[in-house]
Design a protein around this motif. Sequence first.
Motif, PDB file in Angstrom:
ATOM      1  N   GLU A  20      67.152 120.318  20.248  1.00 37.10           N
ATOM      2  CA  GLU A  20      67.622 119.182  21.039  1.00 37.10           C
ATOM      3  C   GLU A  20      68.909 118.594  20.461  1.00 37.10           C
ATOM      4  OE1 GLU A  20      64.393 116.397  21.081  1.00 37.10           O
ATOM      5  OE2 GLU A  20      63.069 117.778  22.146  1.00 37.10           O
ATOM      6  N   CYS A  21      69.066 118.651  19.144  1.00 41.17           N
ATOM      7  CA  CYS A  21      70.211 118.052  18.466  1.00 41.17           C
ATOM      8  C   CYS A  21      71.426 118.982  18.388  1.00 41.17           C
ATOM      9  CB  CYS A  21      69.840 117.632  17.044  1.00 41.17           C
ATOM     10  SG  CYS A  21      68.645 116.290  16.948  1.00 41.17           S
ATOM     11  N   LEU A  22      71.178 120.278  18.312  1.00 43.51           N
ATOM     12  CA  LEU A  22      72.253 121.242  18.066  1.00 43.51           C
ATOM     13  C   LEU A  22      72.421 122.198  19.247  1.00 43.51           C
ATOM     14  CD1 LEU A  22      71.371 122.229  14.391  1.00 43.51           C
ATOM     15  CD2 LEU A  22      73.223 120.713  15.136  1.00 43.51           C
ATOM     16  N   PRO A  23      73.651 122.599  19.547  1.00 43.92           N
ATOM     17  CA  PRO A  23      73.869 123.584  20.615  1.00 43.92           C
ATOM     18  C   PRO A  23      73.658 125.022  20.137  1.00 43.92           C
ATOM     19  CG  PRO A  23      75.971 122.893  19.733  1.00 43.92           C
ATOM     20  CD  PRO A  23      74.914 122.059  19.039  1.00 43.92           C
ATOM     21  N   HIS A  24      73.525 125.240  18.847  1.00 44.05           N
ATOM     22  CA  HIS A  24      73.417 126.578  18.272  1.00 44.05           C
ATOM     23  C   HIS A  24      72.102 127.245  18.646  1.00 44.05           C
ATOM     24  CE1 HIS A  24      75.989 124.075  15.762  1.00 44.05           C
ATOM     25  NE2 HIS A  24      76.697 125.165  15.539  1.00 44.05           N
ATOM     26  N   ARG A  25      72.168 128.548  18.852  1.00 44.36           N
ATOM     27  CA  ARG A  25      70.995 129.369  19.126  1.00 44.36           C
ATOM     28  C   ARG A  25      71.119 130.659  18.328  1.00 44.36           C
ATOM     29  NH1 ARG A  25      70.012 125.038  20.543  1.00 44.36           N
ATOM     30  NH2 ARG A  25      69.179 124.301  22.507  1.00 44.36           N
TER      31      ARG A  25
END
Length: 155
Positions: A20-25
């Motif tokens: 939810e906090c980071l756009p990284h995947r």
Amino acid sequence: MDEESRGRTIENYDIQRLLECLPHRYPLLLVDRIVEARGDEYCVGVKNVTYNEPQFQGHFPGKPVMPGVLLIEGMAQTAGALCVASQSVGAKPSVVYLMTVDKAKFRKPVTPGDQVRYQMTRIAHRRNIWWYRGEAMVDGVLVCEATVSAMVVTE
């Protein structure tokens, strides 16, 4: 975040909260959990390093070593999650951008099977920019350190 909750200890950001906090995947999400956090002042993030991660195919075959730049990125993501989580409840979604890396030092190789603990301590915060001092530890031994800054942008 209101003044009352700013200094409290949050025991855990699980993977769902980090997403939810980071756009990284995958494969560029480099922190698995935040095990301790105090407002935007301090946190400890954890990364479990496994052999099946894509960087180990070429860095280095037969002797896998976690690239230093990924350790720095893990520090930045850990601090970035803290910055985004500290934004006011109900604020528009935010994205955090790494701005600077200073005084980076690599002390010891990190290899598959290691658990990296990113200890991030806020140095300063002005408007939408945060500065953190980071230390990456494996089994209590310092493996990497740096100062990073990040900017939070509301979209």
